[in-house]
Design an enzyme around this catalytic site. Structure first.
Site, PDB file in Angstrom:
ATOM      1  N   ASP A 190     -12.988   7.553   8.290  1.00  0.00           N
ATOM      2  CA  ASP A 190     -13.078   7.430   9.750  1.00  0.00           C
ATOM      3  C   ASP A 190     -13.872   8.560  10.433  1.00  0.00           C
ATOM      4  O   ASP A 190     -14.609   8.291  11.385  1.00  0.00           O
ATOM      5  CB  ASP A 190     -11.675   7.341  10.371  1.00  0.00           C
ATOM      6  CG  ASP A 190     -11.066   5.953  10.244  1.00  0.00           C
ATOM      7  OD1 ASP A 190     -11.807   4.998   9.933  1.00  0.00           O
ATOM      8  OD2 ASP A 190      -9.850   5.813  10.468  1.00  0.00           O
ATOM      9  N   HIS A 236     -12.422  -3.479  10.964  1.00  0.00           N
ATOM     10  CA  HIS A 236     -12.476  -4.453   9.870  1.00  0.00           C
ATOM     11  C   HIS A 236     -11.078  -4.996   9.563  1.00  0.00           C
ATOM     12  O   HIS A 236     -10.890  -6.175   9.287  1.00  0.00           O
ATOM     13  CB  HIS A 236     -13.075  -3.783   8.639  1.00  0.00           C
ATOM     14  CG  HIS A 236     -12.468  -2.443   8.312  1.00  0.00           C
ATOM     15  ND1 HIS A 236     -12.361  -1.436   9.235  1.00  0.00           N
ATOM     16  CD2 HIS A 236     -11.876  -1.957   7.190  1.00  0.00           C
ATOM     17  CE1 HIS A 236     -11.763  -0.390   8.693  1.00  0.00           C
ATOM     18  NE2 HIS A 236     -11.447  -0.684   7.458  1.00  0.00           N
ATOM     19  N   GLY A 252      -1.965   5.628   6.464  1.00  0.00           N
ATOM     20  CA  GLY A 252      -2.873   5.251   7.547  1.00  0.00           C
ATOM     21  C   GLY A 252      -2.941   3.744   7.709  1.00  0.00           C
ATOM     22  O   GLY A 252      -2.863   3.206   8.814  1.00  0.00           O
ATOM     23  N   LYS A 253      -3.062   3.048   6.570  1.00  0.00           N
ATOM     24  CA  LYS A 253      -3.093   1.575   6.633  1.00  0.00           C
ATOM     25  C   LYS A 253      -1.778   1.038   7.173  1.00  0.00           C
ATOM     26  O   LYS A 253      -1.773   0.102   7.982  1.00  0.00           O
ATOM     27  CB  LYS A 253      -3.290   1.000   5.225  1.00  0.00           C
ATOM     28  CG  LYS A 253      -4.679   1.032   4.707  1.00  0.00           C
ATOM     29  CD  LYS A 253      -4.715   0.279   3.391  1.00  0.00           C
ATOM     30  CE  LYS A 253      -6.031   0.458   2.694  1.00  0.00           C
ATOM     31  NZ  LYS A 253      -6.048  -0.211   1.386  1.00  0.00           N
ATOM     32  N   THR A 260       0.839  -1.193   0.000  1.00  0.00           N
ATOM     33  CA  THR A 260       0.000   0.000   0.000  1.00  0.00           C
ATOM     34  C   THR A 260       0.867   1.232   0.000  1.00  0.00           C
ATOM     35  O   THR A 260       2.000   1.210   0.480  1.00  0.00           O
ATOM     36  CB  THR A 260      -0.917   0.036   1.236  1.00  0.00           C
ATOM     37  OG1 THR A 260      -1.833   1.129   1.102  1.00  0.00           O
ATOM     38  CG2 THR A 260      -0.139   0.236   2.525  1.00  0.00           C
ATOM     39  N   ASN A 276      -0.742   3.855   1.277  1.00  0.00           N
ATOM     40  CA  ASN A 276      -1.591   4.586   2.227  1.00  0.00           C
ATOM     41  C   ASN A 276      -0.938   4.534   3.618  1.00  0.00           C
ATOM     42  O   ASN A 276      -0.826   3.475   4.224  1.00  0.00           O
ATOM     43  CB  ASN A 276      -2.976   3.908   2.235  1.00  0.00           C
ATOM     44  CG  ASN A 276      -3.949   4.573   3.169  1.00  0.00           C
ATOM     45  OD1 ASN A 276      -3.589   4.959   4.277  1.00  0.00           O
ATOM     46  ND2 ASN A 276      -5.195   4.672   2.737  1.00  0.00           N
ATOM     47  N   ASP A 303      -7.272  -4.425   0.571  1.00  0.00           N
ATOM     48  CA  ASP A 303      -8.213  -3.564  -0.129  1.00  0.00           C
ATOM     49  C   ASP A 303      -9.451  -3.442   0.742  1.00  0.00           C
ATOM     50  O   ASP A 303     -10.003  -4.445   1.209  1.00  0.00           O
ATOM     51  CB  ASP A 303      -8.567  -4.109  -1.517  1.00  0.00           C
ATOM     52  CG  ASP A 303      -9.032  -2.973  -2.432  1.00  0.00           C
ATOM     53  OD1 ASP A 303      -8.246  -2.027  -2.633  1.00  0.00           O
ATOM     54  OD2 ASP A 303     -10.169  -3.016  -2.921  1.00  0.00           O
ATOM     55  N   PHE A 348      -8.040   7.847   9.216  1.00  0.00           N
ATOM     56  CA  PHE A 348      -7.883   8.326   7.843  1.00  0.00           C
ATOM     57  C   PHE A 348      -9.153   7.955   7.072  1.00  0.00           C
ATOM     58  O   PHE A 348     -10.062   7.319   7.613  1.00  0.00           O
ATOM     59  CB  PHE A 348      -6.642   7.692   7.182  1.00  0.00           C
ATOM     60  CG  PHE A 348      -6.729   6.198   7.008  1.00  0.00           C
ATOM     61  CD1 PHE A 348      -6.424   5.339   8.051  1.00  0.00           C
ATOM     62  CD2 PHE A 348      -7.136   5.641   5.800  1.00  0.00           C
ATOM     63  CE1 PHE A 348      -6.515   3.962   7.894  1.00  0.00           C
ATOM     64  CE2 PHE A 348      -7.219   4.266   5.625  1.00  0.00           C
ATOM     65  CZ  PHE A 348      -6.912   3.427   6.685  1.00  0.00           C
ATOM     66  N   GLY A 349      -9.188   8.346   5.808  1.00  0.00           N
ATOM     67  CA  GLY A 349     -10.303   7.945   4.942  1.00  0.00           C
ATOM     68  C   GLY A 349     -11.653   8.388   5.501  1.00  0.00           C
ATOM     69  O   GLY A 349     -11.861   9.552   5.860  1.00  0.00           O
TER      70      GLY A 349
END
Ligand code: IMP
Length: 218
Positions: free
Chosen positions: A173, A198, A29-30, A25, A27, A87, A170-171
Site C-alpha cells: 500500500d 481490488h 490487514g485483509k 487468512t 493477514n 489471494d 498493509f503490504g
C-alpha cells in the site's frame, strides 16, 4: 466457476452472503478490510486464528484463484463453516507482471512487507513515472463444507511511487498510487481504500456470482 451453489440451510443476509463466515487468512490487514466491507452488509467475519489456530496452507498454486480456492476449501473442511479465501497480488507492467502470484514472497520465503516493497522499488529504480503502471488483483473463493463454491476476481489500476508514503493499509500500500487522488493506498483513509480497492471489487463481483448461482437475494 466450480459447482453452482444452491441456497443452503445456513442463514443468509439480504445480499446473499452467509450470515457468518471465516476468512481464510492469517493477514490482519485483509481481515480488517473484509470485516469492514462485509460488516456493512450484515456479515459476521471471523478470522481463521479465532476458529482454527495454527491453520495455514502452502500457497504454491499457479494462479491467484488456485491459491484462493486452496485456502477456502481447506478451512471450510476444517471448521465446518463457509470460508472465504483471498489471494492477492501486485502486477507491474515494467516488470512483465511481476511480482504477481509471488507477491508475498517477492524478497524471499519469509519476507516482510518492507522487504518486498524495497525490492520492488530497487527493480524500478530509474523507471520514469509514465512507465510505472501497476494493478492490484484479488481472487476470492467462497467455499462451503459440503463442496459448493463460487469465485470472483477484482482489479484496481494505479502506478508505483518512487518512495513509500503513508502509514495506513498493509503490504504494498505505501507504494501503490491511486491515480484519481494521487495518494498512495497507505495515505488514504481505510474507508477510501475500501471503496475502490481490488478487494472491494472482488467482493462486489462475488455478490453478483452468488446471485447468478441462485444463492443470492430472496
Ligand atoms: P497473499 O494474498 O496473502 O498471498 O498476499 C500477497 C501479497 O500481496 C502480500 O505481500 C500482501 O501483503 C500483498 N497484498 C495483498 N493485498 C494487498 C493490499 O490490499 N494492499 C497491499 N498489499 C497487498
Amino acid at each position: 466457476m466450480a459447482e453452482a451453489p444452491r441456497p443452503g440451510p445456513e442463514a443468509r443476509t439480504a445480499s446473499g452472503w452467509p450470515a457468518r463466515l471465516v476468512l481464510a487468512t492469517n493477514n490482519r490487514g485483509k481481515l480488517q478490510e473484509v470485516a469492514a466491507i462485509l460488516g456493512a452488509a450484515g456479515v459476521t467475519v471471523v478470522g481463521s486464528a479465532a476458529v482454527a489456530p495454527g491453520w495455514s496452507v502452502v500457497e504454491d498454486g499457479a494462479t491467484l484463484a488456485a491459491n484462493a480456492r486452496r485456502k477456502a476449501e481447506s478451512l471450510a473442511r476444517l471448521t465446518g463453516l463457509p470460508a472465504l479465501g483471498d489471494d492477492s497480488g501486485l502486477e507491474v507492467a515494467a516488470l512483465g507482471g511481476r511480482p504477481g502470484v509471488r507477491s508475498a514472497r517477492y524478497a524471499g520465503a519469509h519476507a516482510t512487507d518492507a522487504e518486498n516493497t524495497a525490492r520492488l522499488l530497487r527493480e524500478l529504480a530509474g523507471v520514469p513515472d509514465a512507465e510505472r503502471a501497476a494493478a492490484f488483483r484479488c481472487a476470492l473463493v467462497l467455499a462451503w463444507p459440503d463442496g459448493r463454491s463460487v469465485e470472483a476476481e477484482g482489479r484496481c489500476d494505479g502506478f508505483i511511487a518512487t518512495t513509500p508514503r503513508g502509514e495506513g493499509g498493509f503490504g504494498y500500500d505505501p507504494v501503490f498510487v491511486d491515480p484519481a487522488s494521487g495518494r498512495t493506498f497507505a495515505e488514504l483513509p481505510a474507508a477510501a481504500k475500501n471503496a475502490l480497492s481490488h478487494r472491494r471489487r472482488a467482493l462486489d463481483a462475488l455478490v453478483r456470482a452468488l446471485d447468478a448461482a441462485g444463492g443470492g437475494r430472496s
